[in-house]
Design a protein around this motif. Sequence first.
Motif, PDB file in Angstrom:
ATOM      1  N   CYS A   1      -9.288   5.105   3.089  1.00 58.15           N
ATOM      2  CA  CYS A   1      -9.568   4.170   4.107  1.00 58.15           C
ATOM      3  C   CYS A   1     -10.214   4.769   5.280  1.00 58.15           C
ATOM      4  O   CYS A   1     -10.040   5.682   5.922  1.00 58.15           O
ATOM      5  CB  CYS A   1      -7.900   3.815   4.712  1.00 58.15           C
ATOM      6  N   PRO A   2     -11.629   3.936   5.682  1.00 61.51           N
ATOM      7  CA  PRO A   2     -12.360   4.300   6.699  1.00 61.51           C
ATOM      8  C   PRO A   2     -11.580   3.975   8.161  1.00 61.51           C
ATOM      9  O   PRO A   2     -10.898   2.967   8.119  1.00 61.51           O
ATOM     10  CB  PRO A   2     -13.626   3.535   6.308  1.00 61.51           C
TER      11      PRO A   2
ATOM     12  N   MET B   1       0.850  -1.176  -0.119  1.00 65.45           N
ATOM     13  CA  MET B   1       0.010  -0.003   0.008  1.00 65.45           C
ATOM     14  C   MET B   1       0.865   1.290  -0.040  1.00 65.45           C
ATOM     15  O   MET B   1       1.693   1.379   0.725  1.00 65.45           O
ATOM     16  CB  MET B   1      -0.879   0.032   1.375  1.00 65.45           C
ATOM     17  N   VAL B   2       0.657   2.041  -1.022  1.00 65.09           N
ATOM     18  CA  VAL B   2       1.102   3.402  -0.860  1.00 65.09           C
ATOM     19  C   VAL B   2       0.407   4.215   0.003  1.00 65.09           C
ATOM     20  O   VAL B   2      -0.801   4.448   0.046  1.00 65.09           O
ATOM     21  CB  VAL B   2       1.253   4.368  -2.155  1.00 65.09           C
ATOM     22  N   LYS B   3       1.118   4.704   1.216  1.00 66.07           N
ATOM     23  CA  LYS B   3       0.343   5.581   2.361  1.00 66.07           C
ATOM     24  C   LYS B   3      -0.023   6.876   1.884  1.00 66.07           C
ATOM     25  O   LYS B   3       0.615   7.301   0.946  1.00 66.07           O
ATOM     26  CB  LYS B   3       1.407   5.427   3.507  1.00 66.07           C
TER      27      LYS B   3
ATOM     28  N   ASP C   1      -4.492   7.836  12.574  1.00 70.54           N
ATOM     29  CA  ASP C   1      -4.684   9.237  11.818  1.00 70.54           C
ATOM     30  C   ASP C   1      -3.654   9.323  10.539  1.00 70.54           C
ATOM     31  O   ASP C   1      -4.431   9.895   9.620  1.00 70.54           O
ATOM     32  CB  ASP C   1      -4.156  10.290  13.009  1.00 70.54           C
ATOM     33  N   TYR C   2      -2.845   8.807  10.687  1.00 78.74           N
ATOM     34  CA  TYR C   2      -1.901   8.941   9.499  1.00 78.74           C
ATOM     35  C   TYR C   2      -2.459   8.363   8.146  1.00 78.74           C
ATOM     36  O   TYR C   2      -2.624   8.731   7.015  1.00 78.74           O
ATOM     37  CB  TYR C   2      -0.447   8.265   9.870  1.00 78.74           C
ATOM     38  N   ILE C   3      -2.854   6.820   8.526  1.00 74.06           N
ATOM     39  CA  ILE C   3      -3.131   6.021   7.510  1.00 74.06           C
ATOM     40  C   ILE C   3      -4.703   6.586   6.618  1.00 74.06           C
ATOM     41  O   ILE C   3      -5.022   6.256   5.646  1.00 74.06           O
ATOM     42  CB  ILE C   3      -3.279   4.731   7.715  1.00 74.06           C
ATOM     43  N   THR C   4      -5.530   7.183   7.703  1.00 75.68           N
ATOM     44  CA  THR C   4      -6.807   7.605   7.350  1.00 75.68           C
ATOM     45  C   THR C   4      -6.824   9.051   6.812  1.00 75.68           C
ATOM     46  O   THR C   4      -7.834   9.693   6.404  1.00 75.68           O
ATOM     47  CB  THR C   4      -7.928   7.513   8.331  1.00 75.68           C
ATOM     48  N   SER C   5      -5.770   9.683   6.806  1.00 71.84           N
ATOM     49  CA  SER C   5      -5.619  11.155   6.519  1.00 71.84           C
ATOM     50  C   SER C   5      -5.675  11.730   5.080  1.00 71.84           C
ATOM     51  O   SER C   5      -5.877  12.773   4.696  1.00 71.84           O
ATOM     52  CB  SER C   5      -4.069  11.705   6.913  1.00 71.84           C
ATOM     53  N   GLY C   6      -5.791  10.796   4.228  1.00 70.51           N
ATOM     54  CA  GLY C   6      -5.799  10.939   2.567  1.00 70.51           C
ATOM     55  C   GLY C   6      -5.889   9.598   1.784  1.00 70.51           C
ATOM     56  O   GLY C   6      -5.747   8.626   2.593  1.00 70.51           O
TER      57      GLY C   6
ATOM     58  N   HIS D   1      -6.580  -3.527  10.038  1.00 67.66           N
ATOM     59  CA  HIS D   1      -5.577  -3.771   9.490  1.00 67.66           C
ATOM     60  C   HIS D   1      -4.337  -3.727  10.543  1.00 67.66           C
ATOM     61  O   HIS D   1      -3.422  -4.487  10.480  1.00 67.66           O
ATOM     62  CB  HIS D   1      -5.183  -2.724   8.323  1.00 67.66           C
ATOM     63  N   TYR D   2      -4.158  -2.650  11.540  1.00 69.97           N
ATOM     64  CA  TYR D   2      -3.243  -2.701  12.306  1.00 69.97           C
ATOM     65  C   TYR D   2      -3.401  -3.227  13.780  1.00 69.97           C
ATOM     66  O   TYR D   2      -3.013  -2.483  14.816  1.00 69.97           O
ATOM     67  CB  TYR D   2      -2.900  -1.043  12.418  1.00 69.97           C
ATOM     68  N   ILE D   3      -4.388  -4.175  13.655  1.00 67.59           N
ATOM     69  CA  ILE D   3      -4.860  -4.655  15.148  1.00 67.59           C
ATOM     70  C   ILE D   3      -3.780  -5.027  15.911  1.00 67.59           C
ATOM     71  O   ILE D   3      -3.981  -4.953  17.407  1.00 67.59           O
ATOM     72  CB  ILE D   3      -5.869  -5.815  14.700  1.00 67.59           C
ATOM     73  N   ASP D   4      -2.750  -5.682  15.541  1.00 68.27           N
ATOM     74  CA  ASP D   4      -1.617  -6.236  16.102  1.00 68.27           C
ATOM     75  C   ASP D   4      -0.851  -5.108  17.018  1.00 68.27           C
ATOM     76  O   ASP D   4      -0.070  -5.314  17.917  1.00 68.27           O
ATOM     77  CB  ASP D   4      -0.686  -7.042  15.400  1.00 68.27           C
ATOM     78  N   LEU D   5      -1.142  -3.828  16.690  1.00 64.03           N
ATOM     79  CA  LEU D   5      -0.375  -2.638  17.076  1.00 64.03           C
ATOM     80  C   LEU D   5      -1.131  -1.812  18.070  1.00 64.03           C
ATOM     81  O   LEU D   5      -0.756  -1.015  18.582  1.00 64.03           O
ATOM     82  CB  LEU D   5       0.181  -1.767  15.926  1.00 64.03           C
TER      83      LEU D   5
END
Length: 149
Positions: free
Chosen positions: A40-41, A7-9, A63-68, A48-52
């Motif tokens: 991304c909702p 994924m390109v973030k 916040d970062y991954i849903t920012s755009g 996706h990041y449940i382990d973290l």
Amino acid sequence: VEETYIMVKPDGVQRGLVGEIISRFEKKGFKLIGLKLFQCPQDLAEEHYIDLKAKSFYPKLIDYITSGPVVCMAWEGIGVVASARKLIGSTNPLQAEPGTIRGDLAVQTGRNVVHGSDSPENGKREIALWFGEGEICEWTPAQAPWLRE
Ligand code: GTP
Ligand code: MG
């Protein structure tokens, strides 16, 4: 066959690095089987990041991954999971080797431009999470016999 979710973030999309990043996996010889631009909702980011979830940086990461918009990709190939992680480079871009995507294109862990699955199991899990039925395309590239004997 092995598959990985790349994924390109949002920072990679905003900085105009989509073509550059896709190109590295294309040139290596992996097969693109899924591709879309996607906002991304919140609930998908959390899954996706449940382990973290327990990490201190988790809220910032969501916040970062849903920012755009992000660019979601599924790639297929022998050893594609580990190889893609090598092409991407270390999590901290300052420690990533030159020649890797993060080593060449990023400076900070919290803005490291690209994601890659860390195991074949997670590759399958993440592709199922980010792509719907009918969004994965099975095809035979004409160059296949020139890539593998
Ligand atoms: P991904 O391919 O994105 O999963 O990266 P990774 O496998 O190299 O790292 P990991 O899965 O451990 O962490 C996922 C993402 O969380 C990283 O790519 C970073 O964007 C972010 N992250 C990890 N550690 C830190 C940290 O210490 N601080 C901040 N701000 N973000 C972090
Ligand atoms: Mg990871």
